[in-house]
Every structure is written in structure tokens, then in C-alpha cells.
Motif scaffolding. Structure first.
Motif, PDB file in Angstrom:
ATOM      1  N   VAL A  52      18.748 -46.862 -94.908  1.00  0.00           N
ATOM      2  CA  VAL A  52      19.626 -46.031 -94.084  1.00  0.00           C
ATOM      3  C   VAL A  52      19.542 -44.573 -94.535  1.00  0.00           C
ATOM      4  CG1 VAL A  52      22.016 -45.562 -93.415  1.00  0.00           C
ATOM      5  CG2 VAL A  52      21.201 -47.925 -93.550  1.00  0.00           C
ATOM      6  N   SER A  53      19.571 -44.351 -95.849  1.00  0.00           N
ATOM      7  CA  SER A  53      19.478 -42.987 -96.381  1.00  0.00           C
ATOM      8  C   SER A  53      18.141 -42.349 -96.035  1.00  0.00           C
ATOM      9  CB  SER A  53      19.669 -43.011 -97.903  1.00  0.00           C
ATOM     10  OG  SER A  53      20.964 -43.459 -98.246  1.00  0.00           O
ATOM     11  N   LYS A  54      17.072 -43.140 -96.069  1.00  0.00           N
ATOM     12  CA  LYS A  54      15.747 -42.622 -95.710  1.00  0.00           C
ATOM     13  C   LYS A  54      15.710 -42.216 -94.246  1.00  0.00           C
ATOM     14  CE  LYS A  54      10.837 -43.833 -95.573  1.00  0.00           C
ATOM     15  NZ  LYS A  54       9.820 -44.892 -95.809  1.00  0.00           N
ATOM     16  N   MET A  55      16.283 -43.052 -93.379  1.00  0.00           N
ATOM     17  CA  MET A  55      16.356 -42.715 -91.954  1.00  0.00           C
ATOM     18  C   MET A  55      17.119 -41.419 -91.742  1.00  0.00           C
ATOM     19  SD  MET A  55      17.062 -46.121 -89.663  1.00  0.00           S
ATOM     20  CE  MET A  55      17.283 -45.068 -88.215  1.00  0.00           C
ATOM     21  N   GLN A  56      18.235 -41.286 -92.455  1.00  0.00           N
ATOM     22  CA  GLN A  56      19.060 -40.081 -92.316  1.00  0.00           C
ATOM     23  C   GLN A  56      18.276 -38.833 -92.709  1.00  0.00           C
ATOM     24  OE1 GLN A  56      21.495 -38.933 -95.608  1.00  0.00           O
ATOM     25  NE2 GLN A  56      20.546 -37.129 -94.700  1.00  0.00           N
ATOM     26  N   GLU A  57      17.513 -38.909 -93.806  1.00  0.00           N
ATOM     27  CA  GLU A  57      16.726 -37.761 -94.253  1.00  0.00           C
ATOM     28  C   GLU A  57      15.633 -37.413 -93.252  1.00  0.00           C
ATOM     29  OE1 GLU A  57      16.810 -35.512 -96.562  1.00  0.00           O
ATOM     30  OE2 GLU A  57      18.676 -36.242 -97.418  1.00  0.00           O
ATOM     31  N   GLU A  58      15.119 -38.404 -92.544  1.00  0.00           N
ATOM     32  CA  GLU A  58      14.101 -38.146 -91.532  1.00  0.00           C
ATOM     33  C   GLU A  58      14.698 -37.440 -90.318  1.00  0.00           C
ATOM     34  OE1 GLU A  58      12.542 -42.017 -90.773  1.00  0.00           O
ATOM     35  OE2 GLU A  58      11.200 -42.001 -92.523  1.00  0.00           O
ATOM     36  N   TYR A  68      31.949 -42.013 -98.871  1.00  0.00           N
ATOM     37  CA  TYR A  68      31.242 -42.754 -97.821  1.00  0.00           C
ATOM     38  C   TYR A  68      30.007 -43.435 -98.397  1.00  0.00           C
ATOM     39  CZ  TYR A  68      34.017 -40.894 -93.981  1.00  0.00           C
ATOM     40  OH  TYR A  68      35.047 -40.614 -93.117  1.00  0.00           O
ATOM     41  N   GLN A  69      29.623 -44.543 -97.780  1.00  0.00           N
ATOM     42  CA  GLN A  69      28.423 -45.265 -98.171  1.00  0.00           C
ATOM     43  C   GLN A  69      27.615 -45.624 -96.923  1.00  0.00           C
ATOM     44  OE1 GLN A  69      29.629 -48.911-100.060  1.00  0.00           O
ATOM     45  NE2 GLN A  69      30.873 -49.590 -98.332  1.00  0.00           N
ATOM     46  N   PRO A  70      26.294 -45.800 -97.070  1.00  0.00           N
ATOM     47  CA  PRO A  70      25.472 -46.166 -95.912  1.00  0.00           C
ATOM     48  C   PRO A  70      25.945 -47.473 -95.284  1.00  0.00           C
ATOM     49  CG  PRO A  70      24.092 -45.458 -97.742  1.00  0.00           C
ATOM     50  CD  PRO A  70      25.486 -45.608 -98.287  1.00  0.00           C
ATOM     51  N   GLY A  71      26.088 -47.476 -93.969  1.00  0.00           N
ATOM     52  CA  GLY A  71      26.491 -48.682 -93.257  1.00  0.00           C
ATOM     53  C   GLY A  71      25.285 -49.404 -92.690  1.00  0.00           C
ATOM     54  N   GLN A  72      24.724 -48.839 -91.627  1.00  0.00           N
ATOM     55  CA  GLN A  72      23.526 -49.421 -91.045  1.00  0.00           C
ATOM     56  C   GLN A  72      22.802 -48.374 -90.214  1.00  0.00           C
ATOM     57  OE1 GLN A  72      24.730 -52.681 -88.520  1.00  0.00           O
ATOM     58  NE2 GLN A  72      25.313 -51.354 -86.842  1.00  0.00           N
ATOM     59  N   GLY A  73      21.571 -48.703 -89.850  1.00  0.00           N
ATOM     60  CA  GLY A  73      20.784 -47.830 -88.997  1.00  0.00           C
ATOM     61  C   GLY A  73      20.217 -48.632 -87.843  1.00  0.00           C
ATOM     62  N   VAL A  74      19.913 -47.942 -86.765  1.00  0.00           N
ATOM     63  CA  VAL A  74      19.319 -48.592 -85.597  1.00  0.00           C
ATOM     64  C   VAL A  74      18.143 -47.749 -85.123  1.00  0.00           C
ATOM     65  CG1 VAL A  74      19.655 -49.383 -83.228  1.00  0.00           C
ATOM     66  CG2 VAL A  74      21.533 -49.559 -84.873  1.00  0.00           C
ATOM     67  N   LYS A  75      16.995 -48.403 -84.967  1.00  0.00           N
ATOM     68  CA  LYS A  75      15.822 -47.761 -84.381  1.00  0.00           C
ATOM     69  C   LYS A  75      15.544 -48.450 -83.057  1.00  0.00           C
ATOM     70  CE  LYS A  75      13.578 -46.644 -88.800  1.00  0.00           C
ATOM     71  NZ  LYS A  75      12.333 -46.788 -89.599  1.00  0.00           N
ATOM     72  N   ALA A  76      15.322 -47.668 -82.024  1.00  0.00           N
ATOM     73  CA  ALA A  76      15.053 -48.259 -80.716  1.00  0.00           C
ATOM     74  C   ALA A  76      13.943 -47.487 -80.026  1.00  0.00           C
ATOM     75  CB  ALA A  76      16.310 -48.248 -79.853  1.00  0.00           C
ATOM     76  N   LEU A  79       9.857 -47.916 -73.639  1.00  0.00           N
ATOM     77  CA  LEU A  79       8.836 -47.132 -72.949  1.00  0.00           C
ATOM     78  C   LEU A  79       8.510 -45.899 -73.791  1.00  0.00           C
ATOM     79  CD1 LEU A  79      10.085 -47.524 -69.261  1.00  0.00           C
ATOM     80  CD2 LEU A  79       8.424 -48.909 -70.502  1.00  0.00           C
ATOM     81  N   VAL A  80       8.687 -44.695 -73.259  1.00  0.00           N
ATOM     82  CA  VAL A  80       8.340 -43.493 -74.020  1.00  0.00           C
ATOM     83  C   VAL A  80       9.537 -42.908 -74.748  1.00  0.00           C
ATOM     84  CG1 VAL A  80       6.464 -42.928 -72.456  1.00  0.00           C
ATOM     85  CG2 VAL A  80       8.741 -42.005 -72.015  1.00  0.00           C
ATOM     86  N   ALA A  81      10.710 -43.496 -74.576  1.00  0.00           N
ATOM     87  CA  ALA A  81      11.928 -42.961 -75.183  1.00  0.00           C
ATOM     88  C   ALA A  81      12.240 -43.684 -76.484  1.00  0.00           C
ATOM     89  CB  ALA A  81      13.101 -43.104 -74.218  1.00  0.00           C
ATOM     90  N   SER A  82      12.721 -42.936 -77.475  1.00  0.00           N
ATOM     91  CA  SER A  82      13.079 -43.533 -78.753  1.00  0.00           C
ATOM     92  C   SER A  82      14.417 -42.990 -79.220  1.00  0.00           C
ATOM     93  CB  SER A  82      12.001 -43.249 -79.804  1.00  0.00           C
ATOM     94  OG  SER A  82      11.880 -41.853 -80.020  1.00  0.00           O
ATOM     95  N   MET A  83      15.069 -43.738 -80.098  1.00  0.00           N
ATOM     96  CA  MET A  83      16.367 -43.354 -80.626  1.00  0.00           C
ATOM     97  C   MET A  83      16.466 -43.797 -82.072  1.00  0.00           C
ATOM     98  SD  MET A  83      19.484 -44.809 -81.608  1.00  0.00           S
ATOM     99  CE  MET A  83      19.624 -46.358 -80.743  1.00  0.00           C
ATOM    100  N   ASN A  84      17.056 -42.940 -82.908  1.00  0.00           N
ATOM    101  CA  ASN A  84      17.328 -43.286 -84.297  1.00  0.00           C
ATOM    102  C   ASN A  84      18.788 -42.974 -84.588  1.00  0.00           C
ATOM    103  OD1 ASN A  84      14.572 -43.978 -85.331  1.00  0.00           O
ATOM    104  ND2 ASN A  84      14.162 -41.882 -84.668  1.00  0.00           N
ATOM    105  N   MET A  85      19.491 -43.940 -85.160  1.00  0.00           N
ATOM    106  CA  MET A  85      20.910 -43.758 -85.438  1.00  0.00           C
ATOM    107  C   MET A  85      21.240 -44.283 -86.828  1.00  0.00           C
ATOM    108  SD  MET A  85      24.042 -45.356 -85.805  1.00  0.00           S
ATOM    109  CE  MET A  85      23.685 -47.000 -85.210  1.00  0.00           C
TER     110      MET A  85
END
Length: 202
Positions: A52-58, A68-76, A79-85
Motif C-alpha cells: 500500500v505504501s509503495k502504491m502511495q509513493e507511485e 494512521y496505518q495503511p489499510g488497503q489499495g485497489v488497482k483497476a 479497457l484503456v482506463a486505469s485507476m489506483n487507490m
């Protein structure tokens, strides 16, 4: 109550997360020009703190407080659209505080970005996730660009809550949504300001 409506037992942060995921769906429709159903393999859930921390830094550099502590991350990717949370939750009581960073494919100027985000959060507010009683807009400098953040005070499921929202560009130049929600009893305005002031894509 419809199946799509958040249950009353959900935390305010979870309800807002659902609203942000809805923004991604709307963005994909606008970007791709087609309607789609979310496929199971379109989402990847990240749960370990290190990931999760690595995703946040990206996405962006930001100083998350020790409360606060890392909870979770979502990659989606659809098609051509992407999302990182990524989502962080309070250590003492996860339901009392949530920080969300969400990188989504909304193109446009700073004004268009902020307007799109504000419209979606207004819709979320009309769904009664948060009943806003007081609202104040403040401007912060992020990488030399003025960005507007909204500080809200209101109620959710009978609890007094604080909410801070804003929009800016990620390291990759994509639209990034910031949401901080805390119960009134743990609200720390000075800390919230420090978090925002620490945001950088450099």
C-alpha cells in the motif's frame, strides 16, 4: 433500500470510497465511449502495508501521520482506463478516520479537474453520506500550483464528522483525489493542514 445503496452500518470513509469508485466508472464511460460491467479480473486488491505504501509513493509523496496505518489499495484497469487507490485508517479506531488517495483518468485543466471532483462529491453529499453544516474553501500550493481544498463540518449516521477534499495531479500527471474524513472527537485541523502541505509529486 437498493443493493447499490451503502448500508447504514458502513463508516463514512467507506461510503466515500464507494463514491470515488463511482467516479472511476463515470470516467471510464466518458473516456472509452462505451458502457461496461466491472469484471472480476479488472480489480487487484493490495492489502500488505508495504504494498500500500509503495502504491502511495507511485501516486504522490505525502506525509501520513503515525496515527494512521495503511489499510488497503485497489488497482483497476478496464479497457484503456486505469485507476489506483490507497486508503489509510486510524490505528486506534479504523472507523474514526480515513485518508484516501485516488488516481483516476480525468483529463483537463486545473479548473476542470476541481469542478469534476466537486460535482462528484456534491452528488455523494446529496446521497446523505455526509450532511454538510459548514463549509470552507482554502487554497494550498502543491508543486507551485494553487489547489483548492474544501473543509466540511457535518454529520453522518448521527455522528459529528469533519471532511477535507481536494484534487491535484499525480506523479504521472493524472487526476488525483484526496479525501480525509475524521470523527469530530479525533479531528485535528493542524494535522490535516500539515498532511496537505506535505503533498508533492517531486
Amino acid at each position: 433500500m437498493s443493493e447499490a445503496e451503502p448500508r447504514s452500518g458502513m463508516s463514512t470513509g467507506t461510503k466515500i470510497l464507494i463514491a470515488l469508485l463511482a467516479i472511476f466508472g463515470i470516467s471510464c464511460i466518458a473516456c472509452c465511449g462505451v458502457f461496461f460491467f466491472f469484471a472480476k479480473n479488472a480489480f487487484q486488491i493490495v492489502q500488505t502495508p508495504a504494498e500500500v505504501s509503495k502504491m502511495q509513493e507511485e501516486i504522490v509523496s505525502i506525509e501520513i501521520p503515525d496515527t494512521y496505518q495503511p489499510g488497503q489499495g485497489v488497482k483497476a484497469k478496464i479497457l484503456v482506463a486505469s485507476m489506483n487507490m490507497v486508503m489509510y485508517q486510524r490505528v486506534d479506531n479504523p472507523s474514526s478516520g480515513t485518508i484516501i488517495l485516488m488516481e483516476i483518468p480525468i483529463k483537463g485543466s486545473k479548473e476542470e479537474l476541481e469542478k469534476s471532483f466537486e460535482q462528484q462529491m456534491d452528488t455523494q453529499g446529496k446521497n446523505k453520506n455526509i450532511d454538510v453544516e459548514e463549509s470552507e474553501k482554502r487554497t494550498f500550493m502543491i508543486d507551485g500550483v494553487e489547489r483548492e481544498f474544501t473543509f466540511n463540518k457535518g454529520t453522518s449516521d448521527g455522528k459529528n464528522v469533519r471532511q477535507v477534499t481536494g484534487a491535484f495531479k499525480s506523479r504521472k500527471g493524472e487526476a488525483t483525489m484526496f479525501v480525509l474524513v475524521e470523527d469530530e472527537e479525533v479531528w485535528d485541523e493542524e494535522q490535516a493542514v500539515k498532511i496537505i502541505e506535505s503533498i508533492s509529486t517531486k
